[in-house]
Design an enzyme around this catalytic site. Structure first.
Site, short mmCIF file in Angstrom:
data_model
loop_
_atom_site.label_atom_id
_atom_site.label_comp_id
_atom_site.label_asym_id
_atom_site.label_seq_id
_atom_site.Cartn_x
_atom_site.Cartn_y
_atom_site.Cartn_z
N MET A 1 23.99 7.72 -7.28
CA MET A 1 24.01 6.61 -6.33
C MET A 1 22.91 6.83 -5.31
O MET A 1 22.78 7.92 -4.77
CB MET A 1 25.36 6.58 -5.62
CG MET A 1 26.49 6.26 -6.57
SD MET A 1 26.37 4.62 -7.28
CE MET A 1 27.01 4.94 -8.91
N CYS A 2 22.11 5.83 -5.08
CA CYS A 2 20.87 6.15 -4.42
C CYS A 2 20.17 4.91 -3.89
O CYS A 2 20.61 3.79 -4.09
CB CYS A 2 19.92 6.80 -5.42
SG CYS A 2 20.70 8.12 -6.34
N GLY A 3 19.04 5.18 -3.24
CA GLY A 3 18.12 4.11 -2.88
C GLY A 3 16.82 4.34 -3.64
O GLY A 3 16.35 5.48 -3.72
N ASP B 1 27.07 4.13 -2.54
CA ASP B 1 25.96 3.72 -1.68
C ASP B 1 26.21 2.33 -1.10
O ASP B 1 25.92 2.06 0.06
CB ASP B 1 24.60 3.81 -2.41
CG ASP B 1 24.68 3.37 -3.86
OD1 ASP B 1 25.68 2.73 -4.24
OD2 ASP B 1 23.73 3.66 -4.62
#
Lengths: 223, 304, 439
Positions: B1-3, C207
């Site tokens: 999960m990230c940008g 996120d």
């Protein structure tokens, strides 16, 4: 008319000011720059104009307020809205109007995936097209799409009404075309009028809704 | 999960700003990925037969020092005096006359704690554990120049928070991948790809995706074909951005839940997990902005 | 003809239960749906015992020497953390799956002993809010009955990602329980078989969840503690991600946790038991230096004070009871055996919560059945039960020399089985052996 500049005030300050406003208050928000959670949880008859793009959950859970975005909106615009009006001049990202119970959402551009997911009474009018899985499990309310729809429109839909002018790439499970009767033409005309859409006739739309075949679990619809 | 973020400059005169644009974009993605950050920069190609490699000291997480000077001298001795060597934070950028495999083998034997982050003619890959703003400062990203770049901020899901688990992952010469999402069948693919001889060093799902593309490209597929096949082969949720020597590509899985937005002007193309990472780019007010459709490949290349 | 005894040896593979299920599947062509939690045997807190004080440690006296039970939840970010007098809360159960009378009873009982109760998939009812001093509002994928007014009325918000009975699955409510009021609250047609979504409609992954939590905080003035509830599966990772996403409290629900209606195959075969889940959750919190800073609530098969004490000793800050609270209310009471017989069941075996014809007036929306439950009496029973649990925890804690139940430690326990020793990472009784850790 009061100006709130997100370069000078924090999100917390902005929302607090908007949430504590009186009926009739008017606000303009500057430098939104895609920030999240702008103008969430408002519950007065107030107007807010956001001069720019917004991130996730703009106008989330709105009650009564009239909120305009002069740009694009990110995911979950007006999610769980109860009443009031939200108008986006650009396009919106996925989950627009998710689980919204009431009020009106107007999108001048396109809406991406899952527009109107689990909608529970809101009216949504999209001038452009909508992405895949729109109106998934839509329970109540009315959904007008002036352009086309992506895959699986209205999958597992309950009693929401969809008015689609263009083509759906495919209809979702249990979503079928239904006859346009006078009652429907009348409500569609009102919805188009609400969105200031004057160049499109109600006769160009088809109506879609639930075949109600998934309403009770049986061998044929177990999945 | 990230940008994730990507930037492709169409106008040459902007190339001096690439690093500063990218660092602004990455800092906006801090909340999506507070654990580590990494970026791939595509800058001037090497001259002659040299390849460019970014070396990572894998001891960095444990705080152990590495004597880079020793590495530099050994490299020169092995690959000739033309070898260029530049220390950059915990990394070193080298230009050396050899091929990636030979260099890897030589490093494994002589400096087993050094990994090749990325290699090719133009690519440079830097990554490290820590908050984006700190890591960016340690590499002085603002000063980087180049034609295009990808970046990533990581919120680890199931694998460890280390520099080695950070993105971008190299997938072959001048190719790299960043990923936002979570793959659900990466364990079987890791086994299969390892049997095919692809080196995978972590339990990270994204590294498997990178290895998958590496394998497909080695089999002779072009990038578009490899991406199309990935839609059938890789299960789960993902937005991929893939950098190539002359451009980049973006693709989301068929369910299309992980966010992505693309903005394009006459000067540049940018992609990011969220619009706010694009909001500060010059001329963004005139950009056309849209969301990539699920299962569709979007790509940009420099004019030949 | 006499029975040949040797022919009557039951197959362990094709047991009577397995045969019956194949026959049912062949007849009905659809999975079976039921209520309750896993019925199969799983390693549990029963496999742990406390090492009472004797020579090396000194116990506390029962009455004079106090043993604190209070706990504060939501100290990380919330302006108004929740203060509970006892470390036992009532778990989320929906109006819809339960009658309004049952929800009111739970509120009354919890309030009487100074703890919280929790809404469920069907939204907040006046009965429940009115009779619960501390009410946790569940925020679920379906968002049935979800509205910002109720959100602001709540004392805490629990974002439900999953449930122990079905991690990875959504809720169900069968048509027989969707009466006019339930349908209205959920904006659904009456009498339909309702299936809730398994993912939230407006975020996917931690996120996105980080942004969602900020929204909830912005709407509630950063006052309310935000819980994140996960079904026990990859508990170590899920706990760390909940913390990274900004949770004040993490709720971990083991596979013994109940449900109103779920596929039997899901209940029995998905998720891990509560025992290993607590350990993994606590480990994740410790590794992030968040133990006791982000509070941990554990649920799934908690029945008595020993279960509570053991969960606390392993590092939980509080526990939740669901099924046990229903039993306290009068569910499965032998007094109702003639009624259970009419619907083909028996007290002690009744978990057909999905059917909606609960003779105790609990898991039903039939007004005639529901009015059998007197909320005042029900509330008293729940309060009694919670009081008894609290006394039991205190008894055990005092025996271990603790003046606060939260001072119980894993080192105060021994495991009776190798399985429990491995899962809880507590030494096998009489040894120092922890499987996988010591030799």
């Amino acid at each position: 008319m009061k100006n709130l500049d997100l370069n000078n005030v924090s999100l917390r300050e902005l929302n607090q000011e908007l949430q504590n406003a009186q009926n009739g208050a008017q606000y303009v928000v500057e430098n939104s720059n895609g920030k999240h959670n702008i103008a969430v949880g408002l519950n007065k008859e107030q107007s807010v104009t956001i001069n720019g793009h917004v991130g996730y959950y703009c106008a989330g859970m709105n009650q009564k307020a009239d909120i305009t975005v002069e740009g694009n909106a990110g995911s979950g615009l007006a999610e769980n809205m109860m009443s009031g009006k939200v108008h986006v001049k650009g396009g919106v990202s996925q989950y627009c109007g998710a689980t919204a119970h009431g009020g009106t959402i107007i999108i001048d551009g396109d809406a991406s995936a899952r527009c109107g997911i689990s909608m529970k009474g809101v009216d949504i009018v999209v001038r452009g097209s909508v992405g895949h899985m729109s109106a998934f499990m839509a329970q109540k309310g009315r959904f007008v799409i002036c352009g086309d729809a992506g895959n699986a429109l209205g999958d597992s839909i309950y009693e929401a009404r969809i008015y689609l002018r263009g083509k759906a790439q495919s209809l979702g499970a249990d979503c079928i075309e239904k006859e346009m009767q006078d009652e429907h033409r009348k409500e569609l005309a009102e919805l188009l009028k609400k969105a200031d859409i004057t160049d499109i006739s109600v006769d160009e739309f088809k109506r879609y809704g639930s075949a109600r075949k998934l309403y009770n679990f049986s061998v044929d619809n177990a999945y | 999960m990230c940008g994730i973020v990507g930037l492709f400059l169409k106008e040459k005169k902007l190339e001096g700003h690439l690093g500063s644009y990218l660092s602004d974009m990455l800092i906006e993605m801090t909340e999506r990925g507070p654990d580590s950050v990494g970026f791939a920069i595509y800058d001037q190609p090497t001259i002659g037969k040299q390849i460019k490699c970014t070396l990572l000291n894998t001891l960095v997480d444990s705080g152990e020092e590495l004597n880079w000077d020793e590495v530099r001298q050994a490299l020169k001795k092995q690959f000739g005096n033309d070898t260029k060597f530049e220390e950059k934070g915990s990394h070193a950028l080298i230009s050396v006359e050899t091929d990636t495999n030979t260099l890897n083998e030589w490093l494994n034997e002589n400096f087993p704690h050094i990994n090749v982050n990325g290699s090719g003619r133009v690519i440079e890959i830097y990554k490290e554990k820590g908050l984006p703003k700190d890591v960016i400062a340690s590499f002085n990203l603002q000063s980087f120049t180049g034609s295009h770049a990808l970046g990533h901020t990581r919120m680890a899901t199931e694998s460890a928070v280390t520099t080695g688990h950070s993105h971008p992952f190299s997938t072959g010469d001048d190719i790299c991948l960043v990923h936002n999402g979570s793959l659900s069948n990466h364990n079987r693919w890791r086994e299969k790809l390892r049997k095919e001889g692809i080196v995978i060093s972590t339990d990270n799902d994204s590294e498997v995706a990178a290895a998958y593309f590496n394998w497909r490209l080695k089999q002779g597929d072009d990038l578009n074909t490899a991406l199309t096949k990935a839609l059938d082969d890789l299960d789960g949720f993902y937005t991929f951005a893939i950098g190539t020597k002359d451009g980049f590509a973006v693709m989301r899985d068929n369910i299309g839940c992980k966010p992505a937005v693309i903005a394009e002007t006459d000067q540049w193309v940018a992609m990011a997990s969220e619009f706010r990472a694009i909001a500060m780019l010059p001329g963004v007010e005139n950009a056309s902005i849209w969301e990539p459709e699920p299962g569709k490949i979007y790509s940009w290349h420099k004019a030949a | 003809m006499s029975v040949n005894e040797s022919w009557l040896l039951e197959s362990k593979t094709f047991s009577k239960d397995a045969i019956r299920e194949i026959q049912r599947a062949a007849k009905e062509g659809i999975y079976s749906i039921r209520g309750g939690g896993a019925k199969r045997f799983v390693p549990s807190f029963d496999d742990l015992v406390f090492l009472g004080a004797s020579m090396s440690r000194y116990p506390l006296e029962g009455y004079r020497e106090a043993c604190n039970t209070a706990v504060t939840l939501g100290t990380r970010f919330a302006k108004k953390p929740i203060e509970l007098k006892i470390p036992i809360t009532v778990a989320g159960m929906s109006f819809g799956s339960l009658s309004a009378q049952a929800k009111e009873s739970l509120g009354r009982g919890a309030s009487e002993v100074g703890t919280s109760t929790t809404t469920g998939d069907g939204g907040m009812t006046q009965e429940e809010r009115g009779h619960s001093n501390l009410l946790v509002y569940q925020y679920l994928p379906s968002r049935y009955g979800m509205n910002p007014d109720d959100l602001r009325k709540a004392d805490a918000i629990e974002v439900v990602v999953g449930q122990g009975a079905k991690p990875g699955g959504g809720g169900m409510l069968l048509g027989q329980k969707i009466n006019e009021r339930v349908a209205r609250m959920r904006d659904l047609p009456q009498n339909i078989d309702q299936r809730s979504a398994c993912r939230h409609p407006d975020w996917t992954g931690p996120d996105d969840l980080e942004i969602k939590i900020t929204e909830l905080r912005e709407i509630t003035n950063w006052e309310k503690p935000i819980y994140i509830k996960v079904g026990a599966a990859r508990t170590y990772f899920d706990t760390s991600l909940a913390v990274k996403a900004g949770a004040d409290v993490v709720v971990v629900d083991g596979m013994q946790g109940g449900t109103a209606a779920t596929q039997d195959v899901f209940i029995e075969h998905v998720g891990i038991p509560t025992l290993p889940a607590v350990r993994q959750a606590v480990q994740a919190l410790k590794d992030m230096d968040m133990h006791r800073k982000v509070q941990l609530i554990v649920s799934g098969g908690i029945r008595n004070g020993a279960d509570v004490a053991k969960a606390l000793a392993m590092g939980a800050d509080a526990v939740s009871v669901g099924t046990a609270a229903l039993i306290a209310l009068g569910d499965n009471s032998p007094e109702l055996d003639s009624e259970y017989e009419k619907i083909g069941s028996k007290s002690g075996y009744y978990f057909e919560y999905q059917a909606g014809n609960c003779p105790a007036g609990i898991s039903t929306q039939n007004p005639d059945l529901a009015k059998r439950l007197d909320p005042v009496l029900g509330g008293r029973r729940v309060a009694n039960y919670l009081r008894c649990l609290t006394l039991e925890v205190q008894t055990l804690a005092r025996a271990c020399g603790k003046s606060d139940v939260h001072n119980l430690e894993p080192e105060d326990m021994a495991a009776l089985t190798v399985e429990a020793a491995a899962m809880a990472q507590i030494p096998l009784a009489g040894t120092t052996w922890i499987p996988g850790k010591t030799t």
